[in-house]
Design an enzyme around this catalytic site. Sequence first.
Site, PDB file in Angstrom:
ATOM      1  N   HIS A 117       4.177  62.247  41.627  1.00  0.00           N
ATOM      2  CA  HIS A 117       4.210  62.248  40.316  1.00  0.00           C
ATOM      3  C   HIS A 117       5.470  60.626  39.783  1.00  0.00           C
ATOM      4  CE1 HIS A 117       0.421  64.577  38.822  1.00  0.00           C
ATOM      5  NE2 HIS A 117       0.394  63.943  40.231  1.00  0.00           N
ATOM      6  N   GLU A 143      -5.876  51.127  66.468  1.00  0.00           N
ATOM      7  CA  GLU A 143      -4.806  52.474  66.426  1.00  0.00           C
ATOM      8  C   GLU A 143      -4.964  53.199  67.054  1.00  0.00           C
ATOM      9  OE1 GLU A 143      -4.427  54.085  62.521  1.00  0.00           O
ATOM     10  OE2 GLU A 143      -6.629  53.862  62.388  1.00  0.00           O
ATOM     11  N   ASP A 150       0.433  54.623  64.100  1.00  0.00           N
ATOM     12  CA  ASP A 150      -0.026  55.429  65.404  1.00  0.00           C
ATOM     13  C   ASP A 150      -0.607  55.062  66.741  1.00  0.00           C
ATOM     14  OD1 ASP A 150      -0.630  57.831  63.589  1.00  0.00           O
ATOM     15  OD2 ASP A 150      -3.092  56.964  63.228  1.00  0.00           O
ATOM     16  N   CYS A 176      -0.779  45.673  60.352  1.00  0.00           N
ATOM     17  CA  CYS A 176      -1.063  45.956  59.199  1.00  0.00           C
ATOM     18  C   CYS A 176       0.390  47.014  59.211  1.00  0.00           C
ATOM     19  CB  CYS A 176      -1.769  45.875  58.788  1.00  0.00           C
ATOM     20  SG  CYS A 176      -3.433  47.501  59.351  1.00  0.00           S
TER      21      CYS A 176
END
Length: 569
Positions: A186, A429, A453, A500
């Site tokens: 967090h 990918e 990937d 991306c």
Amino acid sequence: MLKGVGASSGIGIGTIVCIREESLDYSKVVFQGEAEEKVRLKEAVDTFCKVTQEMAEDIRQRVGEKESEILSGQIMMLSDPFMTGQMEEMIASGSCAEAALDSVCQMYIEMFSNVDDELMRQRATDIRDIRTRMLRLLLGISSVDIASVPAGTVLAAKDLTPSMTVGLKKENISAILTEIGGKTSHSAILARALEIPAVLGIPQVLDQVSDGQQAIVDGESGEVILSPDEDTLKRYTAQWKEQQEQKAMLSVYCDRKTQDADGRNYELYSNIGSVAEAQIALENGAEGIGLFRTEFLFMDRTAMPTEQEQYEAYKAVSDIMQGKEVIIRTLDVGGDKEISYLKMESEQNPFLGWRAIRYCLEESDLFKVQLRALLRAGAEHKNIKIMLPLVTGVQEIRAAKQLLEECKQELAAQGIAYDDNIQVGIMIETPAAALIADLLAKEAAFFSIGTNDLTQYTLAVDRGNAKVENLYTTLHPAVLRSIRSIIRAAKEAKIPVGMCGEAAADPALIPLLLEFGLDEMSVSASSILKTRKIVSQWSRKETAEVEQKAMQLDEPQAVEEYLLSVCKR
């Protein structure tokens, strides 16, 4: 020097302010009877939930939806009848409210701390925060006020809990140091959202630093230099100034189109994981969102987000981008993204297993919730596109489209507005998708190349394995040829093709991507302006020369050395 985990990049220089926990000793609290203690507990719980809801709303407005959900999750935990019931049972046995709360919280902290799942271990941080704040309420002790720290503060704490960040003025915080936390904690999420350099996981940090001590924090390397000498301070101050100057120099590219030296136009989008990041992307000059990682909406919670919750998140990003294109990737779980409440079984090789589109097509009810939310979110601006991850064949696209049609019919029957013409594209990918890109282009409205990937699978290299990570490079001739063939297939089919993966912002790769014919690059918000500047420096004649030379080289190292040399021109 101290060493920890570099969780939020950047250089921070300032004076340390230690946030130390007050004594929460309740040994002198007298048991006032079962009824009275239960009333005290209920009042504290009610106050906790009311204040936390206000805090969550504050974080939502200042930082983002995902970050506010961390606090909302605490309300869900403490409101759980089972948890409060355990506390009331202890009170019935003669414990005061403080002891009952402490005992139950410690039990959960120990339970969550000892599991393998990283997301479940984060629950221990939430329970610690609940325990501390509830004991303060019961004992009448005031909370820590970080909002009052002076400018140039390097904040040092055992843990930067979600509740501590409320009111935090990021302009006053140079850096954050904690003993607890890692890149997915967090603290890390909040530090990155606030763009504050942070080094987490420093052993016994509060025993090693003191108030008023000067410190240099490198959020990239995870190094902290205490009481630096004059030369070191000058060197890092120069680095900090250079960072600020680079930001200022790049700011001129914020409102410019993404064009090469010959005036050819490209789309420069941003990758995001939350609503807040969409706003940051827009402020940094993003021309759209090329990848909204929706799995982050599903993490750090105990149950799947509802259709309405998903709709609101997708709609918020659509609104923020003011009509600019928003490409939203459907749930990409499995592999390195585990979500405990989805009860996905442990697999020997999860990266080649039941994940991404494979999981969603089998869990069609869950998938349709997301598809309905996406259809609804696109109704007003019609700027949302759906992207399917880890596609390996046309049958997966067709199956997803069939489910989408079912969702459209359901929404129409209910009289709910939706985007009837929403486009469905895919991430390329896998080697399978790359090899049949021409076939996939007949079913997909667009391609987006996921180089992370694609590189891993093409080279059969586990990028997380130190033994072979040196073999992982997008500049391998096999990967470069794969990228080029994917783009050519998209061009022949006359569909848009973007990228991306992290490689989209690699200065060494950009001239090749331009020459290959890539339409759109999607990068992190912090890389947008730098990438736009690099694109502007290349002419078509130059990129053609680079491609001709680079694609003739037969070793990754030779490709890298050549591309780095031309990038330094």
